[in-house]
Design a protein around this motif. Structure first.
Motif, PDB file in Angstrom:
ATOM      1  N   TYR A 152     -24.530   2.944 -50.069  1.00 47.21           N
ATOM      2  CA  TYR A 152     -24.940   4.352 -50.227  1.00 47.21           C
ATOM      3  C   TYR A 152     -26.145   4.502 -51.155  1.00 47.21           C
ATOM      4  O   TYR A 152     -26.169   3.944 -52.250  1.00 47.21           O
ATOM      5  CB  TYR A 152     -23.783   5.192 -50.808  1.00 47.21           C
ATOM      6  N   VAL A 153     -27.107   5.294 -50.688  1.00 48.41           N
ATOM      7  CA  VAL A 153     -28.230   5.717 -51.518  1.00 48.41           C
ATOM      8  C   VAL A 153     -28.280   7.240 -51.467  1.00 48.41           C
ATOM      9  O   VAL A 153     -28.230   7.841 -50.385  1.00 48.41           O
ATOM     10  CB  VAL A 153     -29.566   5.143 -51.019  1.00 48.41           C
ATOM     11  N   VAL A 154     -28.368   7.869 -52.640  1.00 50.18           N
ATOM     12  CA  VAL A 154     -28.419   9.329 -52.713  1.00 50.18           C
ATOM     13  C   VAL A 154     -29.715   9.766 -53.390  1.00 50.18           C
ATOM     14  O   VAL A 154     -30.037   9.296 -54.489  1.00 50.18           O
ATOM     15  CB  VAL A 154     -27.212   9.893 -53.498  1.00 50.18           C
ATOM     16  N   ASN A 155     -30.446  10.653 -52.725  1.00 47.58           N
ATOM     17  CA  ASN A 155     -31.600  11.297 -53.349  1.00 47.58           C
ATOM     18  C   ASN A 155     -31.113  12.586 -54.007  1.00 47.58           C
ATOM     19  O   ASN A 155     -31.060  13.638 -53.369  1.00 47.58           O
ATOM     20  CB  ASN A 155     -32.667  11.609 -52.299  1.00 47.58           C
ATOM     21  N   TYR A 156     -30.717  12.481 -55.284  1.00 46.94           N
ATOM     22  CA  TYR A 156     -30.278  13.680 -56.006  1.00 46.94           C
ATOM     23  C   TYR A 156     -31.457  14.622 -56.178  1.00 46.94           C
ATOM     24  O   TYR A 156     -31.320  15.848 -56.124  1.00 46.94           O
ATOM     25  CB  TYR A 156     -29.720  13.256 -57.364  1.00 46.94           C
ATOM     26  N   ARG A 167     -41.764  12.107 -55.065  1.00 49.33           N
ATOM     27  CA  ARG A 167     -43.012  12.843 -54.850  1.00 49.33           C
ATOM     28  C   ARG A 167     -43.672  12.506 -53.520  1.00 49.33           C
ATOM     29  O   ARG A 167     -44.339  13.345 -52.933  1.00 49.33           O
ATOM     30  CB  ARG A 167     -43.979  12.564 -56.000  1.00 49.33           C
ATOM     31  N   SER A 168     -43.512  11.303 -53.041  1.00 51.46           N
ATOM     32  CA  SER A 168     -44.215  10.914 -51.810  1.00 51.46           C
ATOM     33  C   SER A 168     -43.248  10.406 -50.745  1.00 51.46           C
ATOM     34  O   SER A 168     -42.191   9.854 -51.062  1.00 51.46           O
ATOM     35  CB  SER A 168     -45.247   9.827 -52.113  1.00 51.46           C
ATOM     36  N   PRO A 169     -43.623  10.579 -49.468  1.00 48.13           N
ATOM     37  CA  PRO A 169     -42.808  10.040 -48.369  1.00 48.13           C
ATOM     38  C   PRO A 169     -42.619   8.530 -48.483  1.00 48.13           C
ATOM     39  O   PRO A 169     -41.561   8.012 -48.123  1.00 48.13           O
ATOM     40  CB  PRO A 169     -43.619  10.422 -47.124  1.00 48.13           C
ATOM     41  N   LYS A 170     -43.637   7.818 -48.969  1.00 47.54           N
ATOM     42  CA  LYS A 170     -43.514   6.367 -49.102  1.00 47.54           C
ATOM     43  C   LYS A 170     -42.440   5.996 -50.113  1.00 47.54           C
ATOM     44  O   LYS A 170     -41.696   5.027 -49.917  1.00 47.54           O
ATOM     45  CB  LYS A 170     -44.856   5.751 -49.506  1.00 47.54           C
ATOM     46  N   ASP A 171     -42.350   6.778 -51.186  1.00 48.84           N
ATOM     47  CA  ASP A 171     -41.289   6.513 -52.164  1.00 48.84           C
ATOM     48  C   ASP A 171     -39.912   6.811 -51.582  1.00 48.84           C
ATOM     49  O   ASP A 171     -38.936   6.144 -51.920  1.00 48.84           O
ATOM     50  CB  ASP A 171     -41.521   7.343 -53.432  1.00 48.84           C
ATOM     51  N   TYR A 172     -39.843   7.825 -50.717  1.00 46.48           N
ATOM     52  CA  TYR A 172     -38.570   8.127 -50.048  1.00 46.48           C
ATOM     53  C   TYR A 172     -38.132   6.926 -49.210  1.00 46.48           C
ATOM     54  O   TYR A 172     -36.970   6.504 -49.259  1.00 46.48           O
ATOM     55  CB  TYR A 172     -38.721   9.371 -49.171  1.00 46.48           C
ATOM     56  N   ILE A 173     -39.061   6.386 -48.440  1.00 52.59           N
ATOM     57  CA  ILE A 173     -38.747   5.242 -47.587  1.00 52.59           C
ATOM     58  C   ILE A 173     -38.369   4.033 -48.438  1.00 52.59           C
ATOM     59  O   ILE A 173     -37.462   3.272 -48.101  1.00 52.59           O
ATOM     60  CB  ILE A 173     -39.935   4.928 -46.651  1.00 52.59           C
ATOM     61  N   SER A 180     -29.477  13.011 -48.941  1.00 54.84           N
ATOM     62  CA  SER A 180     -30.436  13.751 -49.749  1.00 54.84           C
ATOM     63  C   SER A 180     -29.912  15.149 -50.032  1.00 54.84           C
ATOM     64  O   SER A 180     -29.385  15.813 -49.125  1.00 54.84           O
ATOM     65  CB  SER A 180     -31.793  13.841 -49.036  1.00 54.84           C
ATOM     66  N   LEU A 181     -30.047  15.584 -51.282  1.00 56.06           N
ATOM     67  CA  LEU A 181     -29.640  16.930 -51.679  1.00 56.06           C
ATOM     68  C   LEU A 181     -30.891  17.802 -51.736  1.00 56.06           C
ATOM     69  O   LEU A 181     -31.785  17.571 -52.552  1.00 56.06           O
ATOM     70  CB  LEU A 181     -28.925  16.897 -53.023  1.00 56.06           C
ATOM     71  N   ILE A 182     -30.954  18.802 -50.862  1.00 57.17           N
ATOM     72  CA  ILE A 182     -32.173  19.597 -50.661  1.00 57.17           C
ATOM     73  C   ILE A 182     -31.948  21.040 -51.124  1.00 57.17           C
ATOM     74  O   ILE A 182     -31.019  21.704 -50.668  1.00 57.17           O
ATOM     75  CB  ILE A 182     -32.583  19.607 -49.172  1.00 57.17           C
ATOM     76  N   THR A 183     -32.806  21.520 -52.012  1.00 60.34           N
ATOM     77  CA  THR A 183     -32.770  22.933 -52.409  1.00 60.34           C
ATOM     78  C   THR A 183     -33.785  23.702 -51.558  1.00 60.34           C
ATOM     79  O   THR A 183     -34.622  23.099 -50.875  1.00 60.34           O
ATOM     80  CB  THR A 183     -33.115  23.106 -53.896  1.00 60.34           C
ATOM     81  N   GLU A 184     -33.723  25.031 -51.628  1.00 61.26           N
ATOM     82  CA  GLU A 184     -34.696  25.848 -50.894  1.00 61.26           C
ATOM     83  C   GLU A 184     -36.117  25.496 -51.321  1.00 61.26           C
ATOM     84  O   GLU A 184     -37.040  25.465 -50.509  1.00 61.26           O
ATOM     85  CB  GLU A 184     -34.425  27.339 -51.140  1.00 61.26           C
ATOM     86  N   GLU A 185     -36.286  25.215 -52.608  1.00 59.35           N
ATOM     87  CA  GLU A 185     -37.609  24.875 -53.125  1.00 59.35           C
ATOM     88  C   GLU A 185     -38.121  23.548 -52.565  1.00 59.35           C
ATOM     89  O   GLU A 185     -39.326  23.311 -52.473  1.00 59.35           O
ATOM     90  CB  GLU A 185     -37.540  24.790 -54.655  1.00 59.35           C
ATOM     91  N   ASP A 186     -37.188  22.677 -52.155  1.00 61.09           N
ATOM     92  CA  ASP A 186     -37.558  21.365 -51.605  1.00 61.09           C
ATOM     93  C   ASP A 186     -37.925  21.423 -50.127  1.00 61.09           C
ATOM     94  O   ASP A 186     -38.434  20.431 -49.583  1.00 61.09           O
ATOM     95  CB  ASP A 186     -36.381  20.377 -51.732  1.00 61.09           C
ATOM     96  N   SER A 187     -37.635  22.536 -49.469  1.00 59.79           N
ATOM     97  CA  SER A 187     -37.679  22.603 -47.999  1.00 59.79           C
ATOM     98  C   SER A 187     -39.006  22.130 -47.408  1.00 59.79           C
ATOM     99  O   SER A 187     -39.029  21.316 -46.468  1.00 59.79           O
ATOM    100  CB  SER A 187     -37.384  24.022 -47.519  1.00 59.79           C
ATOM    101  N   HIS A 188     -40.123  22.623 -47.938  1.00 64.44           N
ATOM    102  CA  HIS A 188     -41.423  22.244 -47.376  1.00 64.44           C
ATOM    103  C   HIS A 188     -41.686  20.750 -47.569  1.00 64.44           C
ATOM    104  O   HIS A 188     -42.116  20.043 -46.639  1.00 64.44           O
ATOM    105  CB  HIS A 188     -42.543  23.059 -48.026  1.00 64.44           C
ATOM    106  N   HIS A 189     -41.425  20.259 -48.785  1.00 70.30           N
ATOM    107  CA  HIS A 189     -41.642  18.840 -49.068  1.00 70.30           C
ATOM    108  C   HIS A 189     -40.744  17.965 -48.203  1.00 70.30           C
ATOM    109  O   HIS A 189     -41.168  16.899 -47.730  1.00 70.30           O
ATOM    110  CB  HIS A 189     -41.375  18.587 -50.553  1.00 70.30           C
ATOM    111  N   TRP A 190     -39.535  18.418 -47.965  1.00 73.32           N
ATOM    112  CA  TRP A 190     -38.595  17.677 -47.121  1.00 73.32           C
ATOM    113  C   TRP A 190     -39.116  17.581 -45.688  1.00 73.32           C
ATOM    114  O   TRP A 190     -39.002  16.541 -45.040  1.00 73.32           O
ATOM    115  CB  TRP A 190     -37.231  18.351 -47.176  1.00 73.32           C
ATOM    116  N   LYS A 191     -39.730  18.647 -45.195  1.00 72.91           N
ATOM    117  CA  LYS A 191     -40.327  18.619 -43.854  1.00 72.91           C
ATOM    118  C   LYS A 191     -41.478  17.624 -43.784  1.00 72.91           C
ATOM    119  O   LYS A 191     -41.639  16.905 -42.791  1.00 72.91           O
ATOM    120  CB  LYS A 191     -40.812  20.014 -43.462  1.00 72.91           C
ATOM    121  N   VAL A 192     -42.281  17.570 -44.854  1.00 75.02           N
ATOM    122  CA  VAL A 192     -43.394  16.615 -44.901  1.00 75.02           C
ATOM    123  C   VAL A 192     -42.878  15.175 -44.848  1.00 75.02           C
ATOM    124  O   VAL A 192     -43.410  14.325 -44.127  1.00 75.02           O
ATOM    125  CB  VAL A 192     -44.239  16.830 -46.177  1.00 75.02           C
ATOM    126  N   ILE A 193     -41.822  14.892 -45.611  1.00 77.05           N
ATOM    127  CA  ILE A 193     -41.228  13.550 -45.627  1.00 77.05           C
ATOM    128  C   ILE A 193     -40.741  13.157 -44.236  1.00 77.05           C
ATOM    129  O   ILE A 193     -41.003  12.048 -43.754  1.00 77.05           O
ATOM    130  CB  ILE A 193     -40.076  13.482 -46.654  1.00 77.05           C
TER     131      ILE A 193
END
Length: 377
Positions: free
Chosen positions: A315-319, A323-329, A346-359
């Protein structure tokens, strides 16, 4: 394709097979023969692509042809950005060299701990794995010499440079003999890395492993939409409800790591934090317990987690999102390895929504988003 087809001796292949390396990764298939041919090499690959074995194995093969080192002049130097990665690489050397007839002495040196014990054990070292600052400290104290080096490996070059080690790397390069083999690995190619490549490598073999090749479908990805103040309770619920064991949780700051660790422990979930402000002893102990399966949760910042390489991490959790899609990968690539399935949450807040779409767009994969309001926690 088997490891025995790559020019490695049977005794080395035996150690590889015993370590459950069944078939070589793409980067190993290309890199091992090139390094055995004494070519300079440029490898562009993310963590999890199998790059450590791709240079350690041929280096061990070549050392078998040399006399036992009895001096403080080291023939092979591996430069890495962090303490954890230094320990990890040296552990791989020990793993693969145990059956070799010509014994190989290796050492990992890094800051954050006393320099004297490191100085005392360096005589006769064949493979030195070092962070740049501590290496220069040891050279200045005449504890080690790199003036007769035959092979230089610069691992995770982009991280070495981004951490501000450019001046140290330049000083190290100025101390090296002109005739040597150079091997450079980097996850990214920015201007600083390109400059280093031009300075370091001569007519290199270039190997580029695409991101998709190191983020296999064995990783099941799920995301939860959650209010910021409910992240902690949601994480506890997921761990306890799913009876998760050996969970690596990524956060963005040392403060968050400590706060989250305290809250999880308060609720009976055995947890330790891993970040740059921890002593080397605490970091080593946390990693040791986590790898052994004795620690349920490890909360880590990205930098501290660079050296975590666990073959069957479930298990890996993104609490918090990186900052970057490459770091996510890079993060989720810690699981789903060696043919073993893994989960990335991954735990996504409303504020994260746009960045999450980019990833998701960058990795060309859309992840199911679950509304946590529908969960009873």
């Amino acid at each position: 394709m088997n490891f025995s087809d790559l020019g490695l001796s049977p005794i080395l292949v035996k150690a590889v097979q015993e370590a459950n390396y069944e078939t070589p990764y793409p980067i190993q298939i290309e890199a091992i023969p090139a390094i055995l041919q004494k070519r300079d090499l440029l490898g562009l690959a993310q963590t999890g692509s199998g790059k450590t074995a791709s240079y350690i194995l041929p280096i061990l093969e070549e050392l078998q042809k040399k006399e036992v080192n009895k001096s403080r002049s080291v023939p092979v130097l591996v430069i890495v950005p962090t303490r954890e990665l230094a320990a990890q690489v040296e552990e791989v050397v020990r793993l693969f060299s145990k059956y070799l007839p010509r014994k190989v002495k290796s050492a990992a040196v890094f800051g954050g701990v006393s320099i004297n014990p490191q100085m005392m054990k360096l005589n006769g070292t064949d493979i030195l794995v070092a962070t740049p600052g501590r290496l220069l400290d040891l050279i200045s104290k005449n504890a080690i010499s790199i003036s007769e080096l035959t092979t230089l490996v610069l691992d995770e070059a982009d991280k070495v440079l981004s951490l501000g080690f450019k001046m140290e790397v330049d000083e190290i390069l100025n101390r090296l003999p002109k005739q040597r083999q150079n091997i450079l690995f980097s996850a990214t190619m920015d201007e600083a890395v390109e400059g280093l490549i031009g300075k370091l490598l001569k007519n290199p073999v270039k190997i580029e492993i695409q991101t998709e090749e190191v983020t296999p479908d064995l990783i099941a990805q799920t995301a939860y939409l959650v209010d910021p103040e409910r992240k902690g309770p949601l994480l506890r619920y997921l761990i306890q409800e799913g009876n998760w064991q050996q969970v690596l949780v990524f956060v963005s700051s040392k403060r968050t790591a400590d706060n989250l660790t305290g809250k999880l422990n308060k609720h009976g979930i055995q947890t330790m934090a891993l970040h740059g402000d921890k002593s080397q002893g605490a970091r080593t102990e946390a990693l040791k317990q986590f790898k052994a399966g004795k620690l349920r949760v490890l909360v880590a910042t990205d930098l501290a987690a660079r050296g975590i390489d666990i073959e069957a991490l479930p298990y890996v959790v993104n609490y918090e999102l990186p900052r970057s899609p490459k770091d996510y990968i890079h993060r989720i690539g810690r699981t789903g390895r060696a043919g073993v399935e893994g989960e990335a949450i991954s735990l996504i807040t409303e504020e994260d929504s746009h960045h999450w779409k980019v990833i998701q767009k960058k990795m060309k994969r859309w992840v199911e988003l679950v509304d946590s309001d529908n969960l009873d926690f």
